[in-house]
Design an enzyme around this catalytic site. Structure first.
Site, PDB file in Angstrom:
ATOM      1  N   TRP A  88       0.831  -1.207   0.000  1.00 24.20           N
ATOM      2  CA  TRP A  88       0.000   0.000   0.000  1.00 24.20           C
ATOM      3  C   TRP A  88       0.865   1.257   0.000  1.00 24.20           C
ATOM      4  O   TRP A  88       0.540   2.250  -0.654  1.00 24.20           O
ATOM      5  CB  TRP A  88      -0.916   0.014   1.222  1.00 24.20           C
ATOM      6  CG  TRP A  88      -1.680   1.289   1.355  1.00 24.20           C
ATOM      7  CD1 TRP A  88      -2.839   1.637   0.724  1.00 24.20           C
ATOM      8  CD2 TRP A  88      -1.342   2.429   2.171  1.00 24.20           C
ATOM      9  NE1 TRP A  88      -3.235   2.912   1.097  1.00 24.20           N
ATOM     10  CE2 TRP A  88      -2.338   3.409   1.981  1.00 24.20           C
ATOM     11  CE3 TRP A  88      -0.291   2.694   3.049  1.00 24.20           C
ATOM     12  CZ2 TRP A  88      -2.312   4.634   2.634  1.00 24.20           C
ATOM     13  CZ3 TRP A  88      -0.261   3.924   3.694  1.00 24.20           C
ATOM     14  CH2 TRP A  88      -1.265   4.868   3.488  1.00 24.20           C
ATOM     15  N   HIS A  89       1.999   1.215   0.706  1.00 24.45           N
ATOM     16  CA  HIS A  89       2.842   2.394   0.793  1.00 24.45           C
ATOM     17  C   HIS A  89       3.512   2.735  -0.528  1.00 24.45           C
ATOM     18  O   HIS A  89       3.828   3.910  -0.766  1.00 24.45           O
ATOM     19  CB  HIS A  89       3.913   2.200   1.872  1.00 24.45           C
ATOM     20  CG  HIS A  89       3.430   2.484   3.252  1.00 24.45           C
ATOM     21  ND1 HIS A  89       2.797   1.537   4.020  1.00 24.45           N
ATOM     22  CD2 HIS A  89       3.464   3.613   4.007  1.00 24.45           C
ATOM     23  CE1 HIS A  89       2.479   2.063   5.185  1.00 24.45           C
ATOM     24  NE2 HIS A  89       2.864   3.322   5.212  1.00 24.45           N
ATOM     25  N   GLY A  90       3.750   1.768  -1.373  1.00 24.07           N
ATOM     26  CA  GLY A  90       4.412   2.095  -2.620  1.00 24.07           C
ATOM     27  C   GLY A  90       4.461   0.920  -3.571  1.00 24.07           C
ATOM     28  O   GLY A  90       4.505  -0.237  -3.143  1.00 24.07           O
TER      29      GLY A  90
END
Length: 457
Positions: A322-324
């Site tokens: 989700w972060h990247g």
């Protein structure tokens, strides 16, 4: 439009506050539509081309929410969930997925990079939280105006915090300036906004000069000395904290100015004595989302030790993704999943650990894994790790002063939320914060204006 920009602080925000106060006093029924309109203007200011995506996302999901209680087939919710994730995947992960596909021998797919709409991860997760709770019978139906404000409320639309409908919807019904504590709320909102700006401008941004050149050199394939590696790694440890917690303080302060209380997102995370404790203190609203909507859905701790450890690993790995859109983010999340699983096994075995040792081990683990989060590739991360573990030249010129100051503030002081609520209102305090706000404005005008790190997620 950045919170730390002149156009926001000296133009948009004053105009928005005046219009909101006028609506609240003379035309209360127009207050919520006004906030929705202001939020759309704020979002479109950055790139108006993405406003239609936000509008369509709100309209479609609200329509689904209206139809969901009457759905007897059972297909509407999974289709809605898949649709929201598909839109997120299209904009955020399409290039990443084509790169992975190209690893298959014989495939040579062209890479398609779409511009990433600001806040798409955050407003997508807000849709998912509400639709999930609505399907489970925990959430009521809301009108379009209230639902649009829940999704697009400008203090939190770009980078959170992730707000559940139950934490905010009831506040839309209030007359915020008619409350007996209205003046106190406004004062504390101004203080939070000022403190958040100061954290970003005076503590977070200066560390970028300690961090960026070293990680850029590692990405270019250059050797990184031990001094450079520790300087960059420790610098990023506190840069990301003050950058993101500063944004959150600003978001909470801005929301208070408009009569809304948002949930806190940080609670002195670098004082954590275990990895589980760290995730209860760092990006707390995301941690709760991952726990309640992924970890528990996968079985949580109700189906045996193996399922619990597996669910932790899967949840944190997806949290990393989700972060990247990159393998380094996945590896970062997986490492935290392994660490949390190890903690479960340790506690199940009856293990005990002194608080000081627990803090040291947690801090070392978090600091080392931040390398994966910041590095642009495994090769760049490896160059940093070689420096950290002494497998590169020792180097010289370790810049420690700004890092030491940031570490002291992060470790010793209370959260901004706790601090401003402990301070008794008085004229000298108001004058002090007014002076600090002016100094921040001068600093913003004098230096480069850095974007917030979490805007890229």
């Amino acid at each position: 439009m950045l919170f730390n920009s002149f156009i926001f602080l000296l133009a948009f925000l004053p105009v928005a506050l005046v219009l909101h106060a006028a609506a609240e006093r003379y035309w209360p029924q127009a207050r919520l539509p006004l906030l929705v309109g202001l939020s759309f203007v704020f979002y479109a200011w950055w790139d108006w081309r993405f406003l239609p995506l936000l509008l369509v996302s709100i309209g479609v999901n609200w329509g689904i929410a209206r139809a969901l209680p009457r759905d007897r087939s059972g297909w509407l919710f999974p289709v809605a969930l898949a649709g929201n994730l598909a839109v997120l995947g299209l904009f955020k992960y399409l290039g990443f997925l084509t790169d992975l596909a190209d690893l298959i021998p014989g495939l040579d797919l062209p890479r398609i990079d779409l511009a990433l709409p600001l806040g798409i991860s955050f407003f997508t997760f807000h849709h998912i939280m509400y639709l999930t709770d609505l399907r489970a019978g925990r959430a009521p139906a809301f009108g379009l105006t209230r639902y649009a404000l829940y999704i697009a409320f400008f203090p939190q639309v770009l980078a959170g915090p992730l707000v559940r409908w139950s934490e905010i919807m009831h506040q839309f019904e209030e007359r915020p300036y008619a409350r007996p504590d209205a003046a106190e709320r406004i004062g504390r909102g101004v203080m939070l906004l000022t403190v958040g700006l100061a954290k970003k401008v005076f503590l977070g941004d200066p560390l970028s000069v300690y961090v960026n050149p070293v990680f850029q050199a590692a990405a270019a394939g250059k050797a990184v000395s031990m001094a450079e590696a520790w300087q960059a790694t420790l610098g990023f440890t506190f840069q990301i904290y003050f950058d993101f917690s500063g944004y959150t303080d600003m978001a909470l302060g801005l929301a208070l100015l408009f009569g809304i209380v948002l949930p806190q997102n940080f609670d002195v995370p670098y004082r954590a004595t275990s990895l589980r404790d760290f995730w209860r203190r760092w990006h707390m609203t995301l941690s709760r989302f991952l726990r309640d909507y992924l970890y528990i859905a996968m079985g949580g701790n109700r189906r045996g030790l193996a399922v619990q450890v597996g669910a932790l690993f899967a949840t944190m790995t997806l949290g990393g993704l989700w972060h990247g859109a990159g393998l380094t983010f996945i590896a970062w999340g997986a490492a935290h999943g392994i660490g949390l699983g190890a903690g479960v096994l340790w506690r199940r075995a009856g293990g005990r650990m002194p608080h000081l040792l627990g803090w040291v081990l947690t801090a070392v683990f978090v600091i080392l894994t931040w390398v994966l989060f910041r590095a642009t590739s495994f090769e760049a991360a490896l160059a940093i790790y070689k420096g950290l573990f002494g497998l590169a030249p020792t180097g010289s010129g370790f810049k420690w002063r700004a890092i030491a100051i940031a570490a002291a503030v992060a470790m010793i002081g209370p959260t901004a939320w706790a601090a401003v609520h402990r301070l008794p209102p008085n004229r000298w305090l108001a004058a002090g914060f007014a002076l600090l706000f002016v100094v921040v404005l001068l600093k913003i005008g004098d230096d480069a204006n850095y974007e917030f790190i979490y805007f890229q997620f």
